[in-house]
Design a protein around this motif. Structure first.
Motif, PDB file in Angstrom:
ATOM      1  N   LEU A   1      10.622  -0.981   8.142  1.00  0.00           N
ATOM      2  CA  LEU A   1       9.814  -0.320   7.114  1.00  0.00           C
ATOM      3  C   LEU A   1       8.804  -1.284   6.512  1.00  0.00           C
ATOM      4  O   LEU A   1       7.670  -0.900   6.201  1.00  0.00           O
ATOM      5  CB  LEU A   1      10.720   0.242   6.015  1.00  0.00           C
ATOM      6  N   ALA A   2       9.211  -2.538   6.340  1.00  0.00           N
ATOM      7  CA  ALA A   2       8.283  -3.546   5.806  1.00  0.00           C
ATOM      8  C   ALA A   2       7.123  -3.767   6.767  1.00  0.00           C
ATOM      9  O   ALA A   2       5.955  -3.823   6.361  1.00  0.00           O
ATOM     10  CB  ALA A   2       9.024  -4.852   5.552  1.00  0.00           C
ATOM     11  N   SER A   3       7.422  -3.884   8.053  1.00  0.00           N
ATOM     12  CA  SER A   3       6.392  -4.108   9.059  1.00  0.00           C
ATOM     13  C   SER A   3       5.467  -2.898   9.186  1.00  0.00           C
ATOM     14  O   SER A   3       4.240  -3.027   9.220  1.00  0.00           O
ATOM     15  CB  SER A   3       7.038  -4.424  10.407  1.00  0.00           C
ATOM     16  N   ALA A   4       6.085  -1.708   9.254  1.00  0.00           N
ATOM     17  CA  ALA A   4       5.283  -0.492   9.383  1.00  0.00           C
ATOM     18  C   ALA A   4       4.394  -0.286   8.163  1.00  0.00           C
ATOM     19  O   ALA A   4       3.226   0.125   8.277  1.00  0.00           O
ATOM     20  CB  ALA A   4       6.192   0.719   9.583  1.00  0.00           C
ATOM     21  N   GLY A   5       4.920  -0.561   6.984  1.00  0.00           N
ATOM     22  CA  GLY A   5       4.133  -0.399   5.768  1.00  0.00           C
ATOM     23  C   GLY A   5       2.953  -1.355   5.705  1.00  0.00           C
ATOM     24  O   GLY A   5       1.840  -0.974   5.333  1.00  0.00           O
ATOM     25  N   ALA A   6       3.197  -2.619   6.079  1.00  0.00           N
ATOM     26  CA  ALA A   6       2.106  -3.603   6.060  1.00  0.00           C
ATOM     27  C   ALA A   6       1.027  -3.256   7.071  1.00  0.00           C
ATOM     28  O   ALA A   6      -0.157  -3.549   6.857  1.00  0.00           O
ATOM     29  CB  ALA A   6       2.668  -4.997   6.344  1.00  0.00           C
ATOM     30  N   ASN A   7       1.420  -2.641   8.178  1.00  0.00           N
ATOM     31  CA  ASN A   7       0.452  -2.263   9.212  1.00  0.00           C
ATOM     32  C   ASN A   7      -0.528  -1.188   8.750  1.00  0.00           C
ATOM     33  O   ASN A   7      -1.550  -0.952   9.412  1.00  0.00           O
ATOM     34  CB  ASN A   7       1.180  -1.756  10.462  1.00  0.00           C
ATOM     35  N   GLN A   8      -0.229  -0.537   7.643  1.00  0.00           N
ATOM     36  CA  GLN A   8      -1.103   0.530   7.163  1.00  0.00           C
ATOM     37  C   GLN A   8      -2.361  -0.008   6.471  1.00  0.00           C
ATOM     38  O   GLN A   8      -3.266   0.758   6.156  1.00  0.00           O
ATOM     39  CB  GLN A   8      -0.341   1.442   6.188  1.00  0.00           C
ATOM     40  N   TYR A   9      -2.404  -1.320   6.226  1.00  0.00           N
ATOM     41  CA  TYR A   9      -3.511  -1.904   5.462  1.00  0.00           C
ATOM     42  C   TYR A   9      -4.236  -2.948   6.305  1.00  0.00           C
ATOM     43  O   TYR A   9      -3.630  -3.698   7.066  1.00  0.00           O
ATOM     44  CB  TYR A   9      -2.985  -2.552   4.174  1.00  0.00           C
ATOM     45  N   ASP A  10      -5.542  -3.006   6.153  1.00  0.00           N
ATOM     46  CA  ASP A  10      -6.372  -3.961   6.885  1.00  0.00           C
ATOM     47  C   ASP A  10      -6.583  -5.251   6.110  1.00  0.00           C
ATOM     48  O   ASP A  10      -6.718  -6.321   6.697  1.00  0.00           O
ATOM     49  CB  ASP A  10      -7.732  -3.340   7.220  1.00  0.00           C
ATOM     50  N   LYS A  11      -6.618  -5.164   4.781  1.00  0.00           N
ATOM     51  CA  LYS A  11      -6.901  -6.339   3.956  1.00  0.00           C
ATOM     52  C   LYS A  11      -5.601  -7.077   3.602  1.00  0.00           C
ATOM     53  O   LYS A  11      -4.620  -6.442   3.204  1.00  0.00           O
ATOM     54  CB  LYS A  11      -7.614  -5.924   2.670  1.00  0.00           C
ATOM     55  N   PRO A  12      -5.582  -8.401   3.730  1.00  0.00           N
ATOM     56  CA  PRO A  12      -4.394  -9.184   3.351  1.00  0.00           C
ATOM     57  C   PRO A  12      -3.978  -8.962   1.900  1.00  0.00           C
ATOM     58  O   PRO A  12      -2.789  -8.975   1.585  1.00  0.00           O
ATOM     59  CB  PRO A  12      -4.836 -10.639   3.584  1.00  0.00           C
ATOM     60  N   LYS A  13      -4.955  -8.751   1.009  1.00  0.00           N
ATOM     61  CA  LYS A  13      -4.630  -8.514  -0.395  1.00  0.00           C
ATOM     62  C   LYS A  13      -3.807  -7.244  -0.554  1.00  0.00           C
ATOM     63  O   LYS A  13      -2.835  -7.202  -1.316  1.00  0.00           O
ATOM     64  CB  LYS A  13      -5.915  -8.429  -1.220  1.00  0.00           C
TER      65      LYS A  13
END
Length: 517
Positions: free
Chosen positions: A159-171
């Protein structure tokens, strides 16, 4: 990596280039799924020892060992889920399947708690003769535990990986992770308090039923948001490249190691080192371009220099990992024994409230979070300001080991005091156990299995861990762990002394004695 795009969704975005999946619109779906799964998993696992003792008439030490095995699987299965997601199915599909598997398991566990024929007859009050569970009853129980363990392990970090993949900006990714851990701990604390209290004071059926309801909501919410997620195709697991280094080096074990840069495969990485380092020189053959070594496109015959160096970095960490595993073993033993100790203490807080034994583990979560915040925002900055140097990661681990040893010593003293109160006929207040657990932190999956083996060894060779711990000497067990911790700390210091830090900016090796960066 996230999962591949389904046909209809892919067509939708192909027809409308301006329509981009992912982003903050997926945030509520991810957080709701995480919250429900956290409540579910922590709600059943934290009180598992008590459930096995009270509902299945399993002896206390055996119940602690079963709990250790389950927790070990919970800690190690995320690695399996990550490999499946990265190499084959993608995060989205793995999460969907895992939440459904977990739902099946928690529903079965609710049935076990509800139907009398699925569990043994309760022990008579004051009697030592209790009916043991049948093979059929244990089979159903273990099936339920396997399902909920697989489900929880398959969602916790994917879930952490999938959630982070939803965003393009590191911020945006950083903000997501902040909310991720906040939600994870909120769910864990809810499970450790509200759910566990319901199990102890209302019924196991209602407690597990609430877990099932939370799991069901998680499954429905996640599936409903599937069309909004950014789906990325599986790119392969990094473990595959690690294995390929071993295979390629073994196949070319008779090849002569070259000192020329052009003889080594550089790969596609722009920052890849031109030459492999001299350490673990036999692995350098994996990057050699030999006539009989096969095409550079065959990863099982030729690897890049970067892949070889990555594998060497893993090898350098192995001695330290061993030290961390052994220091984690006392912590997981303390977690299990703490529940058994709590069951024989006075857990009343006032005339109308009794602290559930399983809820005491919430102290570990809150104390770990508190220490992380205090260390990162106060202790470490003060140290850096006074000395002009930053603590290295290994120095921070060393401090943690010292605190763990002190925690074991405190636990030994507390248990010795508790046994004296038993002799006097006045059970110790449960608040004494807070003190002993406030220094513990996260655990490693392997440590649960080592803890189980150590408990079995102590049972066979001493009389310190009988089923009635009031007749045992758990304090002696803690002192053994103190001695083992001191020896392990010495081993850790030796490993740290010889460890070579890697400068990630220049990809140069730092002298092991230089700890200023």
């Amino acid at each position: 990596m996230a999962g591949p795009v389904s046909g209809d969704t892919e067509a939708q975005y192909a027809g409308d280039p301006s329509s981009k999946p992912g982003g903050w619109i997926t945030f509520p779906f991810m957080m709701a799924t995480l919250l429900g799964m956290s409540i579910t998993s922590f709600g059943w696992v934290l009180n598992l020892i008590v459930f096995l003792i009270e509902e299945f008439n399993i002896k206390s030490i055996a119940a602690a060992q079963i709990s250790n095995i389950v927790n070990g699987c919970l800690s190690m299965l995320p690695l399996v889920a990550a490999i499946l997601a990265d190499s084959f199915f993608g995060n989205i599909l793995v999460i969907s399947a895992s939440t459904f598997i977990s739902l099946t398991g928690i529903l079965l566990l609710t049935l076990v708690a509800s139907l009398d024929f699925l569990k043994p007859t309760p022990c008579e009050t004051g009697s030592n003769l209790c009916q043991s569970p049948s093979e059929f009853q244990l089979g159903i129980l273990y099936t339920a535990l396997v399902l909920v363990t697989i489900g929880a392990g398959g969602t916790r970090f994917t879930l952490a990986s999938a959630g982070a993949n939803q965003y393009d900006k590191p911020k945006d990714q950083g903000s997501f992770f902040n909310w991720y851990f906040l939600t994870l701990y909120a769910g864990a604390i809810t499970g450790a308090t509200a759910i566990v209290y319901t199990q102890d004071n209302a019924s196991w059926k209602l407690g597990f039923g609430l877990c099932a309801a939370a799991n069901f909501v998680s499954f429905v919410v996640f599936v409903c948001g599937k069309r909004l997620y950014k789906h990325e195709k599986p790119m392969g697991s990094p473990f595959k490249s690690l294995i390929s280094v071993v295979v390629a080096a073994t196949v070319k074990r008779k090849a002569a190691i070259s000192s020329k840069e052009e003889d080594y495969h550089q790969g596609l990485a722009k920052t890849s080192p031109a030459m492999p380092s001299k350490s673990y020189g036999f692995l350098n053959r994996a990057a050699l371009k030999t006539e009989d070594g096969g095409s550079v496109n065959n990863i099982w015959r030729v690897c890049s220099v970067q892949e070889v160096e990555d594998f060497k970095a893993i090898l350098r960490l192995l001695p330290l990992w061993v030290a961390i595993i052994f220091v984690s073993t006392p912590m997981v033993m303390q977690t299990s024994l703490m529940v058994l100790q709590a069951l024989v203490t006075d857990r009343a807080l006032g005339p109308h409230f009794k602290v559930p034994a399983g809820s005491l583990q919430v102290i570990i979560m809150t104390s770990a979070s508190t220490f992380i915040i205090i260390n990162n925002w106060l202790v470490y900055p003060i140290y850096q300001k006074l000395t002009g140097k930053r603590l290295t990661p290994l120095q921070k681990v060393g401090i943690g080991q010292v605190l763990t040893i002190l925690s074991m010593a405190v636990s030994a003293v507390v248990e010795a005091k508790r046994l004296k109160t038993v002799e006097n006929g006045h059970p110790m207040s449960v608040l004494w156990l807070n003190t002993a657990t406030s220094l513990t932190s996260l655990v490693i999956g392997v440590s649960f299995y080592l803890s189980t083996a150590l408990i079995s060894l102590l049972q066979r060779t001493t009389k310190w861990l009988p089923n009635d711990i009031n007749k045992g000497r758990v304090d002696n067990v803690y002192w053994v762990l103190v001695v083992a911790g001191v020896l392990n700390f010495g081993y850790f210091l030796v490993c740290s002394w010889f460890y070579t830090y890697r400068n990630l900016q220049g990809d140069n090796e730092q002298h092991p004695k230089d700890v200023s960066t």
